[in-house]
Design an enzyme around this catalytic site. Structure first.
Site, short mmCIF file in Angstrom:
data_model
loop_
_atom_site.label_atom_id
_atom_site.label_comp_id
_atom_site.label_asym_id
_atom_site.label_seq_id
_atom_site.Cartn_x
_atom_site.Cartn_y
_atom_site.Cartn_z
N SER A 191 -13.03 -4.13 -0.49
CA SER A 191 -13.49 -3.70 0.81
C SER A 191 -14.72 -3.36 0.79
O SER A 191 -15.65 -3.09 -0.26
CB SER A 191 -12.91 -2.16 1.17
OG SER A 191 -11.36 -2.39 1.09
N ARG A 211 0.77 -1.05 -0.01
CA ARG A 211 0.12 0.00 0.14
C ARG A 211 0.95 1.37 0.03
O ARG A 211 1.68 1.40 1.06
CB ARG A 211 -0.88 0.06 1.29
CG ARG A 211 -1.86 1.11 1.12
CD ARG A 211 -3.00 1.00 2.52
NE ARG A 211 -3.82 1.82 2.30
CZ ARG A 211 -3.82 2.96 3.54
NH1 ARG A 211 -2.75 3.02 4.24
NH2 ARG A 211 -4.74 3.85 3.49
N LYS A 226 -6.00 4.69 8.90
CA LYS A 226 -6.68 5.21 7.48
C LYS A 226 -7.57 6.34 8.16
O LYS A 226 -8.68 6.01 9.20
CB LYS A 226 -7.38 4.08 6.77
CG LYS A 226 -6.55 3.10 6.10
CD LYS A 226 -7.52 2.23 5.40
CE LYS A 226 -8.02 2.96 4.12
NZ LYS A 226 -8.88 2.05 3.24
#
Length: 215
Positions: free
Chosen positions: A111, A42, A140
């Site tokens: 997700s 990521r 996040k």
């Protein structure tokens, strides 16, 4: 295509904020040695050339250890470097478009935060779902919390495996017992630790215990 749902037991998502002078490759290898079963790369701020170079390096490492390797969001790069697959969020490329680009043989993770999103993702060709945040998280900024009841409902509504993500630690993973998940995805619970290998091994042990209690 996800060949073995057991590969989702301890899913490690990279984050360079805790490198402290180390390379991302070194940190990922420490996590793998501790028992991480799946790696997602990521990166939100790297330029494309740097991201590609890094992706190739981490991919080679994962292949050496026979660990599935996916990219976060970047379907085109995943296809270009022949990564095992990609994980997309609800605000990224739509799952059916991602599946069309990936073809049938690569892994597609999606997700989801609601039963409706979960069912739609499965219909669009997702191999697994990442559901969360199941606990408060600082990894996040835009992560909304998902109740454990909703997590349980999602697991019951789909036939593909579900992993929980968001704020999970070795101290609270047992609270997810009985929800129906096959594993967890973590960032800081591994990469923010001083001894990544030991933290990964401990978290894997605690996760196994929680899932065994679900049976």
């Amino acid at each position: 295509m996800l060949e073995d749902k057991n590969a989702l037991l301890l899913y490690a998502v990279t984050d360079r904020r805790w490198l402290n002078g180390n390379s991302l490759k070194d940190q990922v290898e420490k996590a793998i040695k501790g028992g991480a079963t799946f790696i997602q790369l990521r990166e939100k701020d790297l330029d494309r050339a740097s991201f590609k170079a890094e992706a190739l390096e981490i991919q080679a490492l994962c292949r050496a250890y026979h660990i599935p390797f996916v990219l976060d969001d970047d379907v085109d790069l995943a296809v270009e470097i022949n990564a095992d697959g990609v994980h997309v969020g609800q605000k990224d490329l739509e799952a059916n478009c991602a599946r069309q680009k990936l073809g049938p043989n690569r892994i597609l993770g999606v997700s989801a935060q609601t039963v409706e999103e979960a069912i739609a993702a499965e219909k669009a060709g997702a191999d697994y779902l990442g559901v969360g945040a199941v606990f408060p998280t600082g990894s996040k900024d835009d992560a909304d919390e998902v109740s454990h009841e909703t997590l349980r409902d999602i697991c019951r509504s789909v036939s593909i495996p579900v992993i929980a993500i968001g704020g999970i630690t070795r101290d609270n993973v047992n609270e997810l017992s009985g929800t129906g998940i096959v594993g967890i995805a973590v960032i800081s619970a591994i990469f923010a630790k001083e001894d990544i290998t030991a933290a990964t091994a401990d978290l894997k042990q605690q996760t196994r215990k929680a899932l065994e209690q679900s049976k």
